[in-house]
Design a protein around this motif. Structure first.
Motif: not given
Length: 134
Positions: A6-11, A65-75, A119-124, A128-134
Motif C-alpha cells: 500500500l505504501e509503494r502504491r501510494s508512492f 509536498l507530495l514527496l516530502l509530506s505526503p498527506r499535505a501534498g495530497l490535500i 494514495a492517502w491510505r498508503g501515505a505516511t 513516520a517515513a523518516l523513522r522507517a528509514v532509520d
C-alpha cells in the motif's frame, strides 16, 4: 527494508501526480518566460490572472509536498486540480481555451479522484517515513 504494498502504491501514485504537476509547472513557466509574471493573459479578469500566475508557484510546492509530506501534498493536489478544472470550466463558458490543455486537466482530475484514496491510505506522515528509514 521492504516497503508494504500500500505504501509503494501510494508512492507511485504520488509520483505520477508530481510528474503531471511538473508538466503544468512547465506550461506556466513558459508563459512567464515569454510574457513575464505580470502578463494580463490578453485582458482576462484580474483574479484569473492572479490564479493562473500563482500556479507557477503552487504547482511545484505541491510536487515537493507530495514527496516530502505526503498527506499535505495530497490535500493540496486535490485542491489545485479541483480549482483548476472548476475555474477553467467557468472560463471556457466566456472565452476560447486550448482544448488539449483543458481536457488533460479533466483527465488528471479524474485520475486523482479515482486514486487519491489509495494514495492517502498508503501515505505516511513525514516523521513516520523518516523513522522507517532509520
Amino acid at each position: 527494508m521492504r516497503i508494504p504494498n500500500l505504501e509503494r502504491r501510494s508512492f507511485y501514485l504520488r509520483l505520477i501526480y508530481a510528474l503531471c504537476l511538473c508538466g503544468a509547472t512547465w506550461t506556466h513557466l513558459q508563459v512567464a518566460l515569454v510574457h513575464g509574471l505580470w502578463w494580463d493573459y490578453g485582458g482576462v479578469a484580474p483574479l484569473t490572472r492572479v490564479y493562473w500566475t500563482s500556479l507557477l508557484f503552487i504547482d511545484p510546492l505541491t510536487v515537493l509536498l507530495l514527496l516530502l509530506s505526503p498527506r499535505a501534498g495530497l490535500i493540496l493536489c486535490v485542491a489545485v486540480i479541483g480549482t483548476d478544472v472548476v475555474h477553467n470550466s467557468w472560463f471556457a463558458l466566456h472565452h476560447p481555451i486550448r482544448m488539449d490543455l483543458y481536457l488533460s486537466q479533466i483527465v488528471f482530475l479524474l485520475f486523482v479522484a479515482f486514486t487519491v484514496r489509495t494514495a492517502w491510505r498508503g501515505a505516511t506522515s513525514r516523521s513516520a517515513a523518516l523513522r522507517a528509514v532509520d
